[in-house]
Motif scaffolding. Structure first.
Motif, PDB file in Angstrom:
ATOM      1  N   LYS A 117      47.692  39.026  -5.796  1.00 26.95           N
ATOM      2  CA  LYS A 117      47.252  38.860  -7.186  1.00 26.95           C
ATOM      3  C   LYS A 117      48.395  38.324  -8.053  1.00 26.95           C
ATOM      4  O   LYS A 117      48.202  37.418  -8.865  1.00 26.95           O
ATOM      5  CB  LYS A 117      46.764  40.208  -7.734  1.00 26.95           C
ATOM      6  N   ASP A 118      49.596  38.873  -7.873  1.00 25.57           N
ATOM      7  CA  ASP A 118      50.758  38.403  -8.629  1.00 25.57           C
ATOM      8  C   ASP A 118      51.153  36.989  -8.209  1.00 25.57           C
ATOM      9  O   ASP A 118      51.550  36.175  -9.042  1.00 25.57           O
ATOM     10  CB  ASP A 118      51.951  39.346  -8.440  1.00 25.57           C
ATOM     11  N   VAL A 119      51.053  36.713  -6.908  1.00 25.94           N
ATOM     12  CA  VAL A 119      51.362  35.363  -6.426  1.00 25.94           C
ATOM     13  C   VAL A 119      50.414  34.360  -7.075  1.00 25.94           C
ATOM     14  O   VAL A 119      50.840  33.297  -7.546  1.00 25.94           O
ATOM     15  CB  VAL A 119      51.268  35.286  -4.882  1.00 25.94           C
ATOM     16  N   ALA A 120      49.133  34.702  -7.133  1.00 29.08           N
ATOM     17  CA  ALA A 120      48.141  33.822  -7.752  1.00 29.08           C
ATOM     18  C   ALA A 120      48.480  33.569  -9.219  1.00 29.08           C
ATOM     19  O   ALA A 120      48.372  32.443  -9.712  1.00 29.08           O
ATOM     20  CB  ALA A 120      46.748  34.432  -7.621  1.00 29.08           C
ATOM     21  N   GLU A 121      48.942  34.601  -9.903  1.00 32.30           N
ATOM     22  CA  GLU A 121      49.324  34.466 -11.314  1.00 32.30           C
ATOM     23  C   GLU A 121      50.531  33.544 -11.462  1.00 32.30           C
ATOM     24  O   GLU A 121      50.561  32.683 -12.341  1.00 32.30           O
ATOM     25  CB  GLU A 121      49.649  35.856 -11.879  1.00 32.30           C
ATOM     26  N   ILE A 122      51.497  33.696 -10.594  1.00 29.00           N
ATOM     27  CA  ILE A 122      52.728  32.903 -10.678  1.00 29.00           C
ATOM     28  C   ILE A 122      52.455  31.433 -10.396  1.00 29.00           C
ATOM     29  O   ILE A 122      52.977  30.564 -11.084  1.00 29.00           O
ATOM     30  CB  ILE A 122      53.799  33.460  -9.713  1.00 29.00           C
ATOM     31  N   VAL A 123      51.627  31.141  -9.421  1.00 24.84           N
ATOM     32  CA  VAL A 123      51.382  29.738  -9.056  1.00 24.84           C
ATOM     33  C   VAL A 123      50.175  29.152  -9.786  1.00 24.84           C
ATOM     34  O   VAL A 123      49.785  28.015  -9.512  1.00 24.84           O
ATOM     35  CB  VAL A 123      51.232  29.558  -7.529  1.00 24.84           C
ATOM     36  N   ASP A 124      49.585  29.903 -10.698  1.00 22.96           N
ATOM     37  CA  ASP A 124      48.433  29.439 -11.494  1.00 22.96           C
ATOM     38  C   ASP A 124      47.262  28.993 -10.623  1.00 22.96           C
ATOM     39  O   ASP A 124      46.709  27.900 -10.791  1.00 22.96           O
ATOM     40  CB  ASP A 124      48.836  28.281 -12.414  1.00 22.96           C
ATOM     41  N   MET A 125      46.895  29.838  -9.691  1.00 26.83           N
ATOM     42  CA  MET A 125      45.771  29.528  -8.810  1.00 26.83           C
ATOM     43  C   MET A 125      44.875  30.757  -8.703  1.00 26.83           C
ATOM     44  O   MET A 125      45.301  31.873  -9.019  1.00 26.83           O
ATOM     45  CB  MET A 125      46.266  29.132  -7.415  1.00 26.83           C
ATOM     46  N   SER A 126      43.657  30.532  -8.226  1.00 25.09           N
ATOM     47  CA  SER A 126      42.771  31.666  -8.016  1.00 25.09           C
ATOM     48  C   SER A 126      43.235  32.466  -6.802  1.00 25.09           C
ATOM     49  O   SER A 126      43.930  31.934  -5.918  1.00 25.09           O
ATOM     50  CB  SER A 126      41.335  31.181  -7.805  1.00 25.09           C
ATOM     51  N   LEU A 127      42.821  33.725  -6.769  1.00 24.73           N
ATOM     52  CA  LEU A 127      43.201  34.589  -5.645  1.00 24.73           C
ATOM     53  C   LEU A 127      42.676  34.037  -4.320  1.00 24.73           C
ATOM     54  O   LEU A 127      43.374  34.040  -3.311  1.00 24.73           O
ATOM     55  CB  LEU A 127      42.679  36.007  -5.890  1.00 24.73           C
ATOM     56  N   SER A 128      41.455  33.517  -4.329  1.00 24.43           N
ATOM     57  CA  SER A 128      40.882  32.985  -3.082  1.00 24.43           C
ATOM     58  C   SER A 128      41.644  31.745  -2.609  1.00 24.43           C
ATOM     59  O   SER A 128      41.831  31.555  -1.399  1.00 24.43           O
ATOM     60  CB  SER A 128      39.394  32.686  -3.259  1.00 24.43           C
ATOM     61  N   SER A 129      42.103  30.923  -3.556  1.00 22.65           N
ATOM     62  CA  SER A 129      42.896  29.747  -3.155  1.00 22.65           C
ATOM     63  C   SER A 129      44.222  30.173  -2.536  1.00 22.65           C
ATOM     64  O   SER A 129      44.666  29.595  -1.539  1.00 22.65           O
ATOM     65  CB  SER A 129      43.169  28.852  -4.367  1.00 22.65           C
ATOM     66  N   VAL A 130      44.843  31.185  -3.126  1.00 24.40           N
ATOM     67  CA  VAL A 130      46.115  31.673  -2.581  1.00 24.40           C
ATOM     68  C   VAL A 130      45.904  32.244  -1.182  1.00 24.40           C
ATOM     69  O   VAL A 130      46.697  31.990  -0.276  1.00 24.40           O
ATOM     70  CB  VAL A 130      46.746  32.718  -3.532  1.00 24.40           C
ATOM     71  N   LYS A 131      44.819  32.986  -0.999  1.00 26.93           N
ATOM     72  CA  LYS A 131      44.537  33.531   0.343  1.00 26.93           C
ATOM     73  C   LYS A 131      44.358  32.409   1.361  1.00 26.93           C
ATOM     74  O   LYS A 131      44.848  32.502   2.482  1.00 26.93           O
ATOM     75  CB  LYS A 131      43.277  34.401   0.296  1.00 26.93           C
ATOM     76  N   SER A 132      43.668  31.346   0.969  1.00 25.92           N
ATOM     77  CA  SER A 132      43.478  30.208   1.868  1.00 25.92           C
ATOM     78  C   SER A 132      44.806  29.552   2.215  1.00 25.92           C
ATOM     79  O   SER A 132      45.059  29.204   3.374  1.00 25.92           O
ATOM     80  CB  SER A 132      42.565  29.158   1.231  1.00 25.92           C
ATOM     81  N   ILE A 133      45.653  29.392   1.196  1.00 27.17           N
ATOM     82  CA  ILE A 133      46.961  28.777   1.434  1.00 27.17           C
ATOM     83  C   ILE A 133      47.794  29.645   2.367  1.00 27.17           C
ATOM     84  O   ILE A 133      48.443  29.140   3.290  1.00 27.17           O
ATOM     85  CB  ILE A 133      47.683  28.525   0.094  1.00 27.17           C
ATOM     86  N   VAL A 134      47.768  30.951   2.159  1.00 31.32           N
ATOM     87  CA  VAL A 134      48.518  31.858   3.030  1.00 31.32           C
ATOM     88  C   VAL A 134      48.024  31.729   4.469  1.00 31.32           C
ATOM     89  O   VAL A 134      48.827  31.591   5.403  1.00 31.32           O
ATOM     90  CB  VAL A 134      48.403  33.326   2.551  1.00 31.32           C
ATOM     91  N   TYR A 135      46.719  31.717   4.640  1.00 30.50           N
ATOM     92  CA  TYR A 135      46.148  31.628   5.990  1.00 30.50           C
ATOM     93  C   TYR A 135      46.588  30.333   6.683  1.00 30.50           C
ATOM     94  O   TYR A 135      47.050  30.343   7.823  1.00 30.50           O
ATOM     95  CB  TYR A 135      44.618  31.712   5.897  1.00 30.50           C
ATOM     96  N   ARG A 136      46.434  29.216   5.973  1.00 29.56           N
ATOM     97  CA  ARG A 136      46.813  27.917   6.558  1.00 29.56           C
ATOM     98  C   ARG A 136      48.317  27.822   6.795  1.00 29.56           C
ATOM     99  O   ARG A 136      48.755  27.309   7.830  1.00 29.56           O
ATOM    100  CB  ARG A 136      46.355  26.774   5.660  1.00 29.56           C
TER     101      ARG A 136
END
Length: 152
Positions: A117-136
């Motif tokens: 959640k904090d990572v999403a806030e820092i990079v200005d992205m949605s939580l689901s987008s951050v999860k996708s990026i982490v997975y990839r």
């Protein structure tokens, strides 16, 4: 409040530039930028996220402006890097193989142990987008690191 976060800011900066002097310069500029705009923080519980965002953005800006070749400083911080030098090099080479956004997300999530959640806030992205990026990104890192093992 900012002074208590200096070590963490340094680790983030160092992960990007892997050079003590450059990392210290990034920390110094981050603190300067935080001081001149601290009035923008509306809710104190987001102070750390806001400060980390400044550090990440400036680290990326610093790399772009300097167009430096990032090299590995042989004097890694104790307790921060893996014990084996080969693992350090492999991990950092694998991180360098990622695009800027993926690298930032992985550093914040796994090096700084921030919640998604904090990572999403820092990079200005949605939580689901951050999860996708982490997975990839983890899949790419796994492939990159396994290729390195096959070469040995």
């Amino acid at each position: 409040m900012i002074a208590s976060r200096q070590d963490r800011l340094y680790r983030i900066a160092y992960t990007y530039v892997r050079n003590k002097d450059d990392a210290l310069e990034i920390v110094q500029e981050t603190i300067y930028r935080a001081f001149i705009s601290v009035k923008k923080v509306r809710e104190p519980q987001y102070f750390h996220t806001w400060l980390t965002k400044i550090a990440v953005n400036y680290a990326l800006e610093y790399i772009r402006k300097a167009k430096k070749t990032v090299y590995i400083d042989n004097d890694y911080e104790a307790g921060y890097a893996p014990e084996r030098t080969e693992e350090q090099i492999d991990l950092h080479q694998a991180l360098d193989s990622l695009d800027e956004k993926s690298k930032t997300v992985i550093i914040l999530r796994y090096f700084e142990d921030l919640p998604l959640k904090d990572v999403a806030e820092i990079v200005d992205m949605s939580l689901s987008s951050v999860k996708s990026i982490v997975y990839r990104a983890l899949a790419k890192l796994n492939i990159h690191l396994n290729e390195g093992e096959d070469d040995e």
